[in-house]
Design a protein around this motif. Sequence first.
Motif, PDB file in Angstrom:
ATOM      1  N   ASP A 134       0.856  -1.197   0.000  1.00 59.10           N
ATOM      2  CA  ASP A 134       0.000   0.000   0.000  1.00 59.10           C
ATOM      3  C   ASP A 134       0.890   1.244   0.000  1.00 59.10           C
ATOM      4  O   ASP A 134       1.036   1.928   1.018  1.00 59.10           O
ATOM      5  N   PRO A 135       1.506   1.539  -1.170  1.00 52.43           N
ATOM      6  CA  PRO A 135       2.487   2.626  -1.196  1.00 52.43           C
ATOM      7  C   PRO A 135       1.918   3.977  -0.744  1.00 52.43           C
ATOM      8  O   PRO A 135       2.582   4.701   0.003  1.00 52.43           O
ATOM      9  N   LYS A 136       0.677   4.250  -1.118  1.00 56.39           N
ATOM     10  CA  LYS A 136       0.130   5.578  -0.779  1.00 56.39           C
ATOM     11  C   LYS A 136       0.031   5.748   0.743  1.00 56.39           C
ATOM     12  O   LYS A 136       0.403   6.788   1.293  1.00 56.39           O
ATOM     13  N   HIS A 137      -0.442   4.714   1.393  1.00 53.24           N
ATOM     14  CA  HIS A 137      -0.600   4.762   2.851  1.00 53.24           C
ATOM     15  C   HIS A 137       0.753   4.989   3.530  1.00 53.24           C
ATOM     16  O   HIS A 137       0.895   5.818   4.431  1.00 53.24           O
ATOM     17  N   GLU A 138       1.775   4.246   3.079  1.00 50.03           N
ATOM     18  CA  GLU A 138       3.099   4.347   3.712  1.00 50.03           C
ATOM     19  C   GLU A 138       3.769   5.688   3.364  1.00 50.03           C
ATOM     20  O   GLU A 138       4.443   6.287   4.194  1.00 50.03           O
ATOM     21  N   ILE A 139       3.552   6.152   2.131  1.00 49.95           N
ATOM     22  CA  ILE A 139       4.126   7.443   1.728  1.00 49.95           C
ATOM     23  C   ILE A 139       3.499   8.568   2.560  1.00 49.95           C
ATOM     24  O   ILE A 139       4.173   9.511   2.971  1.00 49.95           O
ATOM     25  N   GLN A 140       2.210   8.417   2.849  1.00 44.71           N
ATOM     26  CA  GLN A 140       1.531   9.406   3.698  1.00 44.71           C
ATOM     27  C   GLN A 140       2.155   9.466   5.093  1.00 44.71           C
ATOM     28  O   GLN A 140       2.329  10.532   5.671  1.00 44.71           O
ATOM     29  N   LYS A 141       2.515   8.272   5.614  1.00 46.65           N
ATOM     30  CA  LYS A 141       3.167   8.215   6.943  1.00 46.65           C
ATOM     31  C   LYS A 141       4.491   8.978   6.902  1.00 46.65           C
ATOM     32  O   LYS A 141       4.824   9.719   7.823  1.00 46.65           O
ATOM     33  N   VAL A 142       5.243   8.745   5.819  1.00 46.00           N
ATOM     34  CA  VAL A 142       6.547   9.415   5.689  1.00 46.00           C
ATOM     35  C   VAL A 142       6.330  10.926   5.607  1.00 46.00           C
ATOM     36  O   VAL A 142       7.025  11.715   6.265  1.00 46.00           O
ATOM     37  N   MET A 143       5.346  11.317   4.817  1.00 44.60           N
ATOM     38  CA  MET A 143       5.050  12.747   4.637  1.00 44.60           C
ATOM     39  C   MET A 143       4.754  13.413   5.990  1.00 44.60           C
ATOM     40  O   MET A 143       5.308  14.457   6.323  1.00 44.60           O
ATOM     41  N   ARG A 144       3.898  12.773   6.784  1.00 52.31           N
ATOM     42  CA  ARG A 144       3.550  13.341   8.097  1.00 52.31           C
ATOM     43  C   ARG A 144       4.772  13.390   9.004  1.00 52.31           C
ATOM     44  O   ARG A 144       5.000  14.379   9.701  1.00 52.31           O
ATOM     45  N   PHE A 145       5.551  12.335   8.978  1.00 53.40           N
ATOM     46  CA  PHE A 145       6.766  12.273   9.812  1.00 53.40           C
ATOM     47  C   PHE A 145       7.717  13.413   9.437  1.00 53.40           C
ATOM     48  O   PHE A 145       8.403  13.977  10.290  1.00 53.40           O
ATOM     49  N   MET A 146       7.736  13.761   8.149  1.00 52.64           N
ATOM     50  CA  MET A 146       8.617  14.841   7.689  1.00 52.64           C
ATOM     51  C   MET A 146       7.997  16.218   7.932  1.00 52.64           C
ATOM     52  O   MET A 146       8.612  17.244   7.608  1.00 52.64           O
ATOM     53  N   GLY A 147       6.782  16.231   8.483  1.00 52.03           N
ATOM     54  CA  GLY A 147       6.128  17.508   8.776  1.00 52.03           C
ATOM     55  C   GLY A 147       5.588  18.184   7.534  1.00 52.03           C
ATOM     56  O   GLY A 147       5.448  19.412   7.498  1.00 52.03           O
ATOM     57  N   LYS A 148       5.262  17.393   6.509  1.00 53.42           N
ATOM     58  CA  LYS A 148       4.745  17.969   5.267  1.00 53.42           C
ATOM     59  C   LYS A 148       3.275  17.619   5.100  1.00 53.42           C
ATOM     60  O   LYS A 148       2.771  16.678   5.711  1.00 53.42           O
ATOM     61  N   ASN A 149       2.608  18.394   4.247  1.00 62.07           N
ATOM     62  CA  ASN A 149       1.208  18.121   3.962  1.00 62.07           C
ATOM     63  C   ASN A 149       0.966  18.327   2.469  1.00 62.07           C
ATOM     64  O   ASN A 149       0.919  19.456   2.000  1.00 62.07           O
ATOM     65  N   LEU A 150       0.899  17.215   1.751  1.00 67.48           N
ATOM     66  CA  LEU A 150       0.730  17.309   0.291  1.00 67.48           C
ATOM     67  C   LEU A 150      -0.654  16.804  -0.082  1.00 67.48           C
ATOM     68  O   LEU A 150      -1.177  15.896   0.564  1.00 67.48           O
ATOM     69  N   ASP A 151      -1.232  17.402  -1.128  1.00 65.47           N
ATOM     70  CA  ASP A 151      -2.590  16.945  -1.467  1.00 65.47           C
ATOM     71  C   ASP A 151      -2.586  15.612  -2.223  1.00 65.47           C
ATOM     72  O   ASP A 151      -1.542  15.152  -2.683  1.00 65.47           O
ATOM     73  N   GLU A 152      -3.780  15.061  -2.332  1.00 61.92           N
ATOM     74  CA  GLU A 152      -3.965  13.718  -2.916  1.00 61.92           C
ATOM     75  C   GLU A 152      -3.311  13.565  -4.294  1.00 61.92           C
ATOM     76  O   GLU A 152      -2.707  12.543  -4.583  1.00 61.92           O
TER      77      GLU A 152
END
Length: 296
Positions: free
Chosen positions: A200-218
């Motif tokens: 589930d790449p999208k789910h895991e990429i979202q985790k990385v994004m949050r961990f990096m303090g970023k917020n990117l749209d869908e």
Amino acid sequence: MALTTELRSPPQLREVAGIPLQATTVDNWSQIQNFEAKPNDLLICTYPKSGTTWIQEIVDMIEQNGDVEKCQRAIIQHRHPFIEWARPPQPSGVEKAKAMPSPRTLRTHLPIQLLPPSFWENNCKFLYVARNAKDCMVSYYHFQRMNQMLPDPGTWEEYFESFTNGKVGWGSWFDHVKGWWEMKDRYQILFLFYEAIKKDPKHEIQKVMRFMGKNLDETVLDKIVQETSFEKMKENPMTNRSTVSKSILDQSISPFMRKGTVGDWKNHFTVAQNERFDKIYRKKMEGTSINFCMEL
Ligand SMILES: Nc1ncnc2c1ncn2[C@@H]1O[C@H](COP(=O)(O)O)[C@@H](OP(=O)(O)O)[C@H]1O
Ligand SMILES: CCc1ccc(OS(=O)(=O)O)cc1
């Protein structure tokens, strides 16, 4: 399975505290240990062949807000300094990191006990990717066949012994994974699994994004999923190591972007090896709560 390779003069690994490392890394050891981390450093940590290049591209795509052209600015090996890298007269990983503006994303294969202490002292963020041991062993075996800077792996049967005994670069897979897993609740460590990213790449990429303090749209997230797929990265000269000379990485022996799957171990392990490995695994991983997915 009797996979053999041509004989070549063996590049030697030397040990630091029982961990085999490249000789040039050992020669540079005091510079590596004295590395000065900064509180806003992000360190990508992996055991070799666990999806380092994949997570590097994911992190860079997130940092660049999904801008593919910005991620094409340099080959992946140059975007995130490899802190224990040393190959004189090239600048070392430490020197490259020092020259890099903050916030820095760095990478390492070091086990916890060999990490420069300043990373812990500065409470840096760590992103660890783990891959199941069997696929990792297969991938590392083929990598050692094609990487002329690493010792010849010998036959698959011989490599099985080297890997399970931790007699490979960066040491034992078991100790590496256990070490980082046990640290994960004491420091800022996002612990990811190769198999989960694959599933589930999208789910895991979202985790990385949050961990990096970023917020990117869908839309951006979907683009990152697409651009970091195995197929795309295999064709991308900035990630597929095609710019590295054949005298270092001989991709006619085995491509760097080889299969990118979960469960290729089934094409390599005999039934007897699998049973023996499972026994070794149970013993070495006794007491840990970590769970790996072995097939999708
Ligand atoms: N986008 C991607 N998706 C899945 N696997 C990837 C990938 N990019 C690289 N890999 C795989 O990750 C492994 C290399 O890891 P590292 O970057 O840590 O050296 C290789 O595994 P295989 O040899 O099993 O194909 C490679 O194919
Ligand atoms: C040159 C030997 C070498 C270089 C890099 C390695 O790790 S990684 O492929 O970059 O993850 C391992 C060996």
